[in-house]
Design a protein around this motif. Structure first.
Motif, short mmCIF file in Angstrom:
data_model
loop_
_atom_site.label_atom_id
_atom_site.label_comp_id
_atom_site.label_asym_id
_atom_site.label_seq_id
_atom_site.Cartn_x
_atom_site.Cartn_y
_atom_site.Cartn_z
N PRO A 110 0.80 -1.23 0.00
CA PRO A 110 0.00 0.00 0.00
C PRO A 110 0.83 1.28 0.00
O PRO A 110 0.31 2.35 -0.30
CB PRO A 110 -0.83 -0.11 1.27
CG PRO A 110 -0.07 -1.04 2.16
CD PRO A 110 0.62 -2.01 1.24
N TYR A 111 2.11 1.18 0.33
CA TYR A 111 2.99 2.35 0.34
C TYR A 111 4.20 2.12 -0.55
O TYR A 111 4.58 0.98 -0.82
CB TYR A 111 3.48 2.66 1.76
CG TYR A 111 2.43 3.23 2.66
CD1 TYR A 111 2.09 4.59 2.60
CD2 TYR A 111 1.78 2.44 3.60
CE1 TYR A 111 1.11 5.12 3.43
CE2 TYR A 111 0.81 2.96 4.43
CZ TYR A 111 0.47 4.30 4.34
OH TYR A 111 -0.49 4.82 5.16
N MET A 112 4.80 3.22 -0.96
CA MET A 112 6.08 3.15 -1.66
C MET A 112 6.99 4.24 -1.09
O MET A 112 6.52 5.25 -0.55
CB MET A 112 5.91 3.32 -3.17
CG MET A 112 5.25 4.59 -3.60
SD MET A 112 4.98 4.55 -5.40
CE MET A 112 4.42 6.23 -5.67
N MET A 113 8.27 4.02 -1.20
CA MET A 113 9.24 4.95 -0.62
C MET A 113 9.43 6.17 -1.52
O MET A 113 9.65 6.05 -2.71
CB MET A 113 10.58 4.24 -0.42
CG MET A 113 11.63 5.10 0.26
SD MET A 113 13.05 4.11 0.76
CE MET A 113 13.61 3.49 -0.83
N GLN A 114 9.34 7.32 -0.89
CA GLN A 114 9.60 8.57 -1.61
C GLN A 114 11.02 9.05 -1.35
O GLN A 114 11.67 9.63 -2.24
CB GLN A 114 8.60 9.64 -1.16
CG GLN A 114 8.73 10.97 -1.90
CD GLN A 114 7.75 12.00 -1.37
OE1 GLN A 114 7.89 12.48 -0.25
NE2 GLN A 114 6.74 12.31 -2.17
#
Length: 433
Positions: A110-114
């Motif tokens: 659900p998340y990705m690294m920025q």
């Protein structure tokens, strides 16, 4: 394993069995620190687009728990290969993707690294391609704040929502603070002393009677008080809240005279001088320097003069992993939540080999039960095997298990859905504000 259809990576590509095949083989063939978790995998095969077949060298009751460890995360194989990733047997020499992957997300969660700035902060944002309910929180910032006092101040001021490593002595004031909730429990971190079984490295610390003397010298209740909070004393290699743990009545308690007798039995009736290595670090609210001084004082009472040798974490860690330390203080956190994880502390185990505890340096009984512990799948038989292993290790072991620190996480009451997990700690996907 049959894959759920329609899952997508943050790159927009659909996840297939080929990606699982590539990711698992890359993880084990890179020969990095977590690769040992895949040692029992003989082969990974994508038999069709949605089916993955994992063949093992021997039965492994912990396989599912292992696969939940983050190192087994599945990545977009096409994107990874485009940036130098390799999964073949020579991946350790040919893969060049680490630097790129350290700054890019190509998973399906659900998340990705920025952003990732080591020792400063990591920023996650929603994965727009995620198939499933959208995360309630759009942006998650992990900040490195080494000092617990700084975490507490920031939390009370509303500058952070969660402080994951507050100390036991901060709990009462935080509990009294308006809008603050404190979660307390027993951690899975286990502090232990390592005694090298190789006589050429360990010297006297490789001798069974000296190892017994060390275990008898330790003031277990004093160590618990030093750790504070909900800290617990493990009976042996198994954390106190895990399956198959020995009853607390079996715990080795301090006996100064018995420790002195053991030293005399080993030929050190007039005392013994040893070096005690440790990294300068604080973890789970415990300063290693404070803990090692307590150990030093306990050992001095029975005639063991421990000369403290602090070192930078990375320097000490390399010597520890290479099995070069004769006597040292370390901590272990489970890689996966299954009793098989604790076989790391047995002969030929991950930590056992750091103490040069080979099968040849173990009793026949312990060597045999170690093999059984890694492969037994029947729950009733597993309990018998792990019970026997711990009973043997009360007397025969390269380790002295010191303490499991309590864990204290404080958060603002506007945070909803907080759940603590002993493996990956906190999952922002479960939470909202």
């Amino acid at each position: 394993f049959t894959l759920e259809k329609g899952r997508k990576f943050s790159t927009g590509r659909t996840l297939t069995a080929k990606d699982v095949d590539f990711s698992l083989n890359r993880m084990r063939n890179l020969k990095g620190n977590p690769s040992f978790l895949a040692d029992n995998i003989a082969n990974v095969e994508a038999s069709d687009e949605h089916t993955v077949i994992i063949t093992l060298h021997h039965p492994d009751p912990s396989l599912l728990s292992r696969l939940a460890f983050t190192a087994f995360g599945i990545i977009d194989s096409e994107e990874a290969k485009a940036h130098g990733a390799m999964a073949g047997a020579d991946a350790a020499e040919t893969d060049t993707a680490e630097e790129w992957l350290n700054n890019h997300s190509i998973g399906s969660g659900p998340y990705m690294m920025q952003k990732w700035e080591p020792t400063v902060e990591t920023i996650l944002v929603r994965n727009p391609e995620y198939v499933g309910e959208r995360a309630a929180i759009a942006r998650v910032i992990y900040r490195t704040m080494a000092e617990a006092a700084a975490q507490k101040i920031a939390l009370e001021a509303g500058d952070v929502d969660i402080a994951v490593d507050v100390t036991p002595d901060q709990v009462s004031s935080l509990t009294d603070s308006p809008n603050i909730v404190v979660y307390e429990g027993v951690s899975d971190w286990t502090f232990f002393l390592l005694m090298n079984m190789d006589p050429e490295i360990g010297g006297p610390m490789s001798e069974d009677a000296v190892q017994d003397a060390v275990r008898l010298a330790l003031d277990d209740e004093g160590v618990r008080a030093l750790a504070g909070g909900a800290a617990a004393i493990p009976v042996n290699m198994m954390p106190v809240h895990w399956p198959y743990v020995l009853d607390q009545s079996r715990r080795i308690t301090r006996d100064v005279e018995a420790a002195k007798a053991k030293l005399a039995e080993a030929g050190y009736g007039d005392g013994l001088t040893v070096n005690l290595d440790y990294p300068e670090f604080t973890i789970a609210g415990i300063s290693w320097s404070t803990l090692v001084q307590k150990v030093q004082a306990d050992l001095a009472d029975v005639g063991i003069d421990a000369k403290l040798r602090p070192a930078d974490v990375q320097v000490s860690l390399e010597a520890y992993r290479n099995g070069e330390q004769a006597f040292s203080l370390w901590v272990w956190h489970p890689d996966f939540v299954d009793p098989v994880d604790r076989t790391a502390f047995m002969p030929e185990g991950k930590v056992g080999l750091r103490a040069n505890w080979t099968e040849e340096r173990a009793s026949e009984a312990l060597a045999e039960v170690t093999k059984q512990a890694r492969t037994e799948t029947d729950p009733a038989e597993r309990e018998k095997v792990f019970t026997t292993a711990q009973e043997l290790m009360l007397d025969e072991s390269a380790f002295a298990f010191l303490v499991q620190p309590g864990l204290q996480v404080a958060y603002r009451d506007e945070v909803e859905g907080f759940v603590y997990n002993n493996q990956w700690r906190i999952d922002p996907y479960t939470m909202s504000k």
